[in-house]
Design a protein around this motif. Structure first.
Motif, PDB file in Angstrom:
ATOM      1  N   UNK A  88       5.819  66.250  35.530  1.00 41.87           N
ATOM      2  CA  UNK A  88       6.065  65.758  34.189  1.00 41.87           C
ATOM      3  C   UNK A  88       7.015  66.701  33.468  1.00 41.87           C
ATOM      4  N   UNK A  89       7.907  66.108  32.716  1.00 42.37           N
ATOM      5  CA  UNK A  89       8.946  66.887  32.083  1.00 42.37           C
ATOM      6  C   UNK A  89       9.180  66.370  30.673  1.00 42.37           C
ATOM      7  N   UNK A  90       9.427  67.271  29.735  1.00 46.79           N
ATOM      8  CA  UNK A  90       9.682  66.845  28.359  1.00 46.79           C
ATOM      9  C   UNK A  90      11.017  67.386  27.899  1.00 46.79           C
ATOM     10  N   UNK A  91      11.786  66.566  27.186  1.00 49.60           N
ATOM     11  CA  UNK A  91      13.037  67.074  26.636  1.00 49.60           C
ATOM     12  C   UNK A  91      12.727  68.126  25.576  1.00 49.60           C
ATOM     13  N   UNK A  92      13.595  69.163  25.457  1.00 51.91           N
ATOM     14  CA  UNK A  92      13.383  70.109  24.359  1.00 51.91           C
ATOM     15  C   UNK A  92      13.673  69.426  23.029  1.00 51.91           C
ATOM     16  N   UNK A  94      21.637  74.652  34.630  1.00 54.05           N
ATOM     17  CA  UNK A  94      20.242  75.045  34.328  1.00 54.05           C
ATOM     18  C   UNK A  94      20.190  76.465  33.790  1.00 54.05           C
ATOM     19  N   UNK A  95      19.254  76.705  32.888  1.00 51.63           N
ATOM     20  CA  UNK A  95      19.054  78.053  32.335  1.00 51.63           C
ATOM     21  C   UNK A  95      17.979  78.837  33.099  1.00 51.63           C
ATOM     22  N   UNK A  96      17.288  78.164  33.985  1.00 53.51           N
ATOM     23  CA  UNK A  96      16.224  78.845  34.743  1.00 53.51           C
ATOM     24  C   UNK A  96      16.469  78.670  36.238  1.00 53.51           C
ATOM     25  N   UNK A  97      16.013  79.643  36.994  1.00 54.80           N
ATOM     26  CA  UNK A  97      16.225  79.615  38.441  1.00 54.80           C
ATOM     27  C   UNK A  97      15.295  78.619  39.129  1.00 54.80           C
ATOM     28  N   UNK A  98      15.858  77.701  39.907  1.00 55.69           N
ATOM     29  CA  UNK A  98      14.986  76.857  40.740  1.00 55.69           C
ATOM     30  C   UNK A  98      14.427  77.711  41.888  1.00 55.69           C
ATOM     31  N   UNK A  99      13.143  77.615  42.161  1.00 57.48           N
ATOM     32  CA  UNK A  99      12.543  78.457  43.206  1.00 57.48           C
ATOM     33  C   UNK A  99      13.280  78.299  44.528  1.00 57.48           C
ATOM     34  N   UNK A 100      13.511  79.432  45.181  1.00 56.92           N
ATOM     35  CA  UNK A 100      14.173  79.399  46.484  1.00 56.92           C
ATOM     36  C   UNK A 100      15.617  78.922  46.407  1.00 56.92           C
ATOM     37  N   UNK A 151      11.883  77.964  25.892  1.00 57.03           N
ATOM     38  CA  UNK A 151      11.801  76.607  26.462  1.00 57.03           C
ATOM     39  C   UNK A 151      10.754  76.496  27.578  1.00 57.03           C
ATOM     40  N   UNK A 152       9.941  75.448  27.460  1.00 57.37           N
ATOM     41  CA  UNK A 152       8.971  75.136  28.517  1.00 57.37           C
ATOM     42  C   UNK A 152       9.062  73.648  28.860  1.00 57.37           C
ATOM     43  N   UNK A 153      10.272  73.104  28.712  1.00 55.90           N
ATOM     44  CA  UNK A 153      10.442  71.658  28.879  1.00 55.90           C
ATOM     45  C   UNK A 153      10.205  71.197  30.307  1.00 55.90           C
ATOM     46  N   UNK A 154      10.534  72.016  31.276  1.00 54.82           N
ATOM     47  CA  UNK A 154      10.265  71.634  32.666  1.00 54.82           C
ATOM     48  C   UNK A 154       9.480  72.767  33.331  1.00 54.82           C
ATOM     49  N   UNK A 155       9.087  72.531  34.558  1.00 48.64           N
ATOM     50  CA  UNK A 155       8.194  73.495  35.215  1.00 48.64           C
ATOM     51  C   UNK A 155       8.894  74.787  35.629  1.00 48.64           C
ATOM     52  N   UNK A 156      10.214  74.835  35.537  1.00 48.80           N
ATOM     53  CA  UNK A 156      10.906  76.057  35.962  1.00 48.80           C
ATOM     54  C   UNK A 156      10.514  77.270  35.117  1.00 48.80           C
ATOM     55  N   UNK A 196      19.006  71.862  41.627  1.00 53.20           N
ATOM     56  CA  UNK A 196      18.302  71.398  40.428  1.00 53.20           C
ATOM     57  C   UNK A 196      17.832  69.963  40.600  1.00 53.20           C
ATOM     58  N   UNK A 197      16.643  69.674  40.112  1.00 54.78           N
ATOM     59  CA  UNK A 197      16.166  68.292  40.108  1.00 54.78           C
ATOM     60  C   UNK A 197      16.758  67.564  38.903  1.00 54.78           C
ATOM     61  N   UNK A 198      16.812  66.253  39.013  1.00 58.19           N
ATOM     62  CA  UNK A 198      17.437  65.456  37.946  1.00 58.19           C
ATOM     63  C   UNK A 198      16.760  65.714  36.603  1.00 58.19           C
ATOM     64  N   UNK A 199      15.428  65.721  36.586  1.00 53.45           N
ATOM     65  CA  UNK A 199      14.732  65.875  35.301  1.00 53.45           C
ATOM     66  C   UNK A 199      14.975  67.262  34.699  1.00 53.45           C
ATOM     67  N   UNK A 200      15.143  68.262  35.552  1.00 55.43           N
ATOM     68  CA  UNK A 200      15.434  69.614  35.053  1.00 55.43           C
ATOM     69  C   UNK A 200      16.813  69.648  34.403  1.00 55.43           C
ATOM     70  N   UNK A 201      17.787  69.013  35.065  1.00 55.53           N
ATOM     71  CA  UNK A 201      19.148  68.985  34.507  1.00 55.53           C
ATOM     72  C   UNK A 201      19.171  68.209  33.191  1.00 55.53           C
ATOM     73  N   UNK A 202      18.393  67.125  33.140  1.00 60.82           N
ATOM     74  CA  UNK A 202      18.341  66.317  31.901  1.00 60.82           C
ATOM     75  C   UNK A 202      17.754  67.149  30.759  1.00 60.82           C
ATOM     76  N   UNK A 203      16.684  67.879  31.061  1.00 66.48           N
ATOM     77  CA  UNK A 203      16.046  68.708  30.019  1.00 66.48           C
ATOM     78  C   UNK A 203      16.968  69.809  29.518  1.00 66.48           C
ATOM     79  N   UNK A 204      17.751  70.385  30.407  1.00 62.05           N
ATOM     80  CA  UNK A 204      18.597  71.522  30.042  1.00 62.05           C
ATOM     81  C   UNK A 204      19.911  71.084  29.380  1.00 62.05           C
TER      82      UNK A 204
END
Ligand code: URA
Length: 242
Positions: free
Chosen positions: A52-56, A143-149, A74-79, A153-161
């Motif tokens: 689940x992801x929320x826009x900032x 993205x402003x946060x590092x994707x693990x490994x 920001x805590x909009x996505x799980x990153x 970037x996932x689509x929802x992460x890019x949308x949030x950022x």
């Protein structure tokens, strides 16, 4: 159509959807893209994550300090759960040239600055080749946060950022944007076309119609030095627009 019915239809079609974790106005992010290909030269965008992801909240109108504070919090996505720190962006806030990459890697996550690893050293050299010091340009990522490994970037992460990056572009008002790599180019141009087909073409983005030049990611150039000639042509194109 009401939200519940829409979600039922989407589920029946096998399309994943995200619902806000926080009450943000009218925000349901629906993923329609499912593919992922990691190779630089290929033509697909990243797959959605099953979270689940929320826009900032709206960042329109924010100045640099407030915008940075929003990014840090920001805590909009799980990153946010796996980052060491956010990587806001760095450089001349009135730069003519804005460089946009993919996402922080391990070095960037540790140091809080984009492009500080091996790819960053090559980026600095590329800039020098067209007569620019790193401090003269503004550097940011999709993205402003590092994707693990260092996964894509996932689509929802890019949308949030995206609102953060769009606000940065609006504040810098660059004459030219250089999109480095597939993820940056495809997200900024909203396309699935391969980076090899996007480079060497004219693009412009946003209401301000800012010219955008696509080139290969320096990390790709480290792996494929034979492509550096093409990157050089891209840099000359960017310089000619400045
Ligand atoms: N790669 C990117 O795209 N961005 C960084 O900041 C570092 C590596």
């Amino acid at each position: 159509m009401d939200d519940r019915l829409r979600l039922e239809y989407l589920e029946a079609m096998g399309i994943q959807s995200w619902v806000c974790r926080e009450p943000v106005a009218d925000t349901v992010i629906v993923a329609t893209e499912k593919k992922v290909v990691r190779a630089e030269g290929q033509g697909t965008r990243a797959e959605p994550s099953a979270v689940q992801t929320a826009l900032p909240d709206d960042v329109t109108g924010l100045g640099w300090e407030d915008l940075k504070a929003r990014v840090v919090a920001c805590q909009a996505c799980t990153l946010h759960q796996t980052r060491t720190q956010t990587v806001f962006g760095v450089g001349n806030q009135e730069a003519d040239l804005m460089i946009i990459g993919e996402a922080p890697g391990a070095d960037e996550d540790r140091q809080g600055e984009p492009f500080v690893g091996r790819a960053g050293l090559l980026l600095n050299a590329m800039l020098k080749a067209i007569g620019l010091e790193r401090g003269q340009v503004f550097i940011a990522n999709i993205l402003k946060c590092r994707p693990p490994g260092n996964r894509d970037p996932h689509v929802d992460e890019a949308v949030c950022c995206e609102p953060f990056l769009q606000r940065q572009i609006a504040l810098v008002k660059p004459k030219v944007i250089l999109a480095v790599g597939r993820v940056a180019a495809q997200n900024l141009l909203k396309t699935d076309v391969a980076v090899g087909k996007l480079r060497n073409r004219e693009h412009a983005i946003g209401e301000a119609n800012i010219p955008l030049v696509v080139t290969y990611h320096p990390a790709y150039l480290l792996r494929s030095p034979d492509q550096k000639g093409k990157a050089w042509q891209d840099l000359l194109r960017a310089r000619s627009l400045l």
